[in-house]
Write a protein that holds these residues in place. Structure first.
Motif, PDB file in Angstrom:
ATOM      1  N   MET A  30      99.045  34.943  56.229  1.00  0.00           N
ATOM      2  CA  MET A  30     100.464  34.944  55.881  1.00  0.00           C
ATOM      3  C   MET A  30     100.638  35.313  54.417  1.00  0.00           C
ATOM      4  O   MET A  30      99.740  35.087  53.618  1.00  0.00           O
ATOM      5  N   GLU A  31     101.789  35.866  54.054  1.00  0.00           N
ATOM      6  CA  GLU A  31     102.074  36.214  52.668  1.00  0.00           C
ATOM      7  C   GLU A  31     102.475  34.993  51.848  1.00  0.00           C
ATOM      8  O   GLU A  31     102.295  34.974  50.647  1.00  0.00           O
ATOM      9  N   SER A  32     103.021  33.987  52.491  1.00  0.00           N
ATOM     10  CA  SER A  32     103.395  32.772  51.775  1.00  0.00           C
ATOM     11  C   SER A  32     103.084  31.567  52.653  1.00  0.00           C
ATOM     12  O   SER A  32     102.955  31.681  53.864  1.00  0.00           O
ATOM     13  N   ASP A  33     102.939  30.424  52.009  1.00  0.00           N
ATOM     14  CA  ASP A  33     102.644  29.194  52.746  1.00  0.00           C
ATOM     15  C   ASP A  33     103.947  28.649  53.316  1.00  0.00           C
ATOM     16  O   ASP A  33     104.749  28.070  52.600  1.00  0.00           O
ATOM     17  N   THR A  34     104.168  28.881  54.569  1.00  0.00           N
ATOM     18  CA  THR A  34     105.403  28.437  55.212  1.00  0.00           C
ATOM     19  C   THR A  34     105.289  27.013  55.747  1.00  0.00           C
ATOM     20  O   THR A  34     106.261  26.450  56.208  1.00  0.00           O
ATOM     21  N   GLY A  35     104.071  26.440  55.695  1.00  0.00           N
ATOM     22  CA  GLY A  35     103.873  25.084  56.196  1.00  0.00           C
ATOM     23  C   GLY A  35     103.469  25.048  57.657  1.00  0.00           C
ATOM     24  O   GLY A  35     102.952  24.055  58.130  1.00  0.00           O
ATOM     25  N   GLU A  36     103.721  26.140  58.357  1.00  0.00           N
ATOM     26  CA  GLU A  36     103.371  26.218  59.778  1.00  0.00           C
ATOM     27  C   GLU A  36     103.049  27.660  60.141  1.00  0.00           C
ATOM     28  O   GLU A  36     103.730  28.583  59.723  1.00  0.00           O
ATOM     29  N   CYS A  37     101.999  27.838  60.912  1.00  0.00           N
ATOM     30  CA  CYS A  37     101.606  29.188  61.337  1.00  0.00           C
ATOM     31  C   CYS A  37     102.617  29.741  62.335  1.00  0.00           C
ATOM     32  O   CYS A  37     102.904  29.102  63.346  1.00  0.00           O
ATOM     33  N   PRO A  38     103.151  30.935  62.082  1.00  0.00           N
ATOM     34  CA  PRO A  38     104.120  31.518  63.004  1.00  0.00           C
ATOM     35  C   PRO A  38     103.486  31.992  64.318  1.00  0.00           C
ATOM     36  O   PRO A  38     104.185  32.193  65.292  1.00  0.00           O
ATOM     37  N   LYS A  39     102.177  32.134  64.333  1.00  0.00           N
ATOM     38  CA  LYS A  39     101.487  32.622  65.524  1.00  0.00           C
ATOM     39  C   LYS A  39     101.124  31.494  66.496  1.00  0.00           C
ATOM     40  O   LYS A  39     101.352  31.610  67.692  1.00  0.00           O
ATOM     41  N   CYS A  40     100.545  30.397  65.959  1.00  0.00           N
ATOM     42  CA  CYS A  40     100.078  29.334  66.863  1.00  0.00           C
ATOM     43  C   CYS A  40     100.764  27.989  66.650  1.00  0.00           C
ATOM     44  O   CYS A  40     100.598  27.074  67.437  1.00  0.00           O
ATOM     45  N   GLY A  41     101.528  27.844  65.535  1.00  0.00           N
ATOM     46  CA  GLY A  41     102.256  26.609  65.280  1.00  0.00           C
ATOM     47  C   GLY A  41     101.460  25.542  64.537  1.00  0.00           C
ATOM     48  O   GLY A  41     101.974  24.462  64.262  1.00  0.00           O
ATOM     49  N   SER A  42     100.214  25.814  64.196  1.00  0.00           N
ATOM     50  CA  SER A  42      99.392  24.848  63.476  1.00  0.00           C
ATOM     51  C   SER A  42      99.950  24.611  62.077  1.00  0.00           C
ATOM     52  O   SER A  42     100.505  25.496  61.453  1.00  0.00           O
ATOM     53  N   ARG A  43      99.799  23.393  61.585  1.00  0.00           N
ATOM     54  CA  ARG A  43     100.225  23.056  60.227  1.00  0.00           C
ATOM     55  C   ARG A  43      99.049  23.041  59.258  1.00  0.00           C
ATOM     56  O   ARG A  43      99.208  22.685  58.094  1.00  0.00           O
ATOM     57  N   GLU A  44      97.873  23.432  59.710  1.00  0.00           N
ATOM     58  CA  GLU A  44      96.687  23.475  58.855  1.00  0.00           C
ATOM     59  C   GLU A  44      96.577  24.865  58.229  1.00  0.00           C
ATOM     60  O   GLU A  44      96.022  25.790  58.813  1.00  0.00           O
ATOM     61  N   ILE A  45      97.143  25.004  57.034  1.00  0.00           N
ATOM     62  CA  ILE A  45      97.183  26.279  56.330  1.00  0.00           C
ATOM     63  C   ILE A  45      96.299  26.175  55.083  1.00  0.00           C
ATOM     64  O   ILE A  45      96.485  25.290  54.264  1.00  0.00           O
ATOM     65  N   ALA A  46      95.330  27.081  54.966  1.00  0.00           N
ATOM     66  CA  ALA A  46      94.473  27.131  53.785  1.00  0.00           C
ATOM     67  C   ALA A  46      95.055  28.130  52.799  1.00  0.00           C
ATOM     68  O   ALA A  46      95.564  29.182  53.204  1.00  0.00           O
ATOM     69  N   SER A  47      94.982  27.805  51.512  1.00  0.00           N
ATOM     70  CA  SER A  47      95.468  28.700  50.463  1.00  0.00           C
ATOM     71  C   SER A  47      94.322  29.004  49.521  1.00  0.00           C
ATOM     72  O   SER A  47      93.624  28.096  49.071  1.00  0.00           O
ATOM     73  N   TYR A  48      94.128  30.290  49.231  1.00  0.00           N
ATOM     74  CA  TYR A  48      93.066  30.744  48.344  1.00  0.00           C
ATOM     75  C   TYR A  48      93.686  31.499  47.190  1.00  0.00           C
ATOM     76  O   TYR A  48      94.469  32.409  47.400  1.00  0.00           O
ATOM     77  N   ASP A  49      93.307  31.121  45.960  1.00  0.00           N
ATOM     78  CA  ASP A  49      93.766  31.831  44.768  1.00  0.00           C
ATOM     79  C   ASP A  49      92.790  32.979  44.516  1.00  0.00           C
ATOM     80  O   ASP A  49      91.598  32.755  44.359  1.00  0.00           O
TER      81      ASP A  49
END
Length: 51
Positions: A30-49
């Protein structure tokens, strides 16, 4: 013909985002952390700098 000033302005531009956000469940990127995956609905989003 393009001017030198215009050329350097384009080269100096940085990307608007240097972070990658990816769903830990399905791997969707994803381009931004929306809090929820738009594809599967999971709330486990990893962010990498990326800097």
């Amino acid at each position: 013909m393009l001017s030198k000033d215009f050329f350097w302005q384009v080269i100096r531009q940085r990307p608007s985002s240097t972070a990658l956000h990816e769903c830990r469940h399905c791997g969707y990127t994803m381009e931004s952390d929306t809090g929820e995956c738009p594809k599967c609905g999971s709330r486990e989003i990893a962010s990498y700098d990326l800097e």
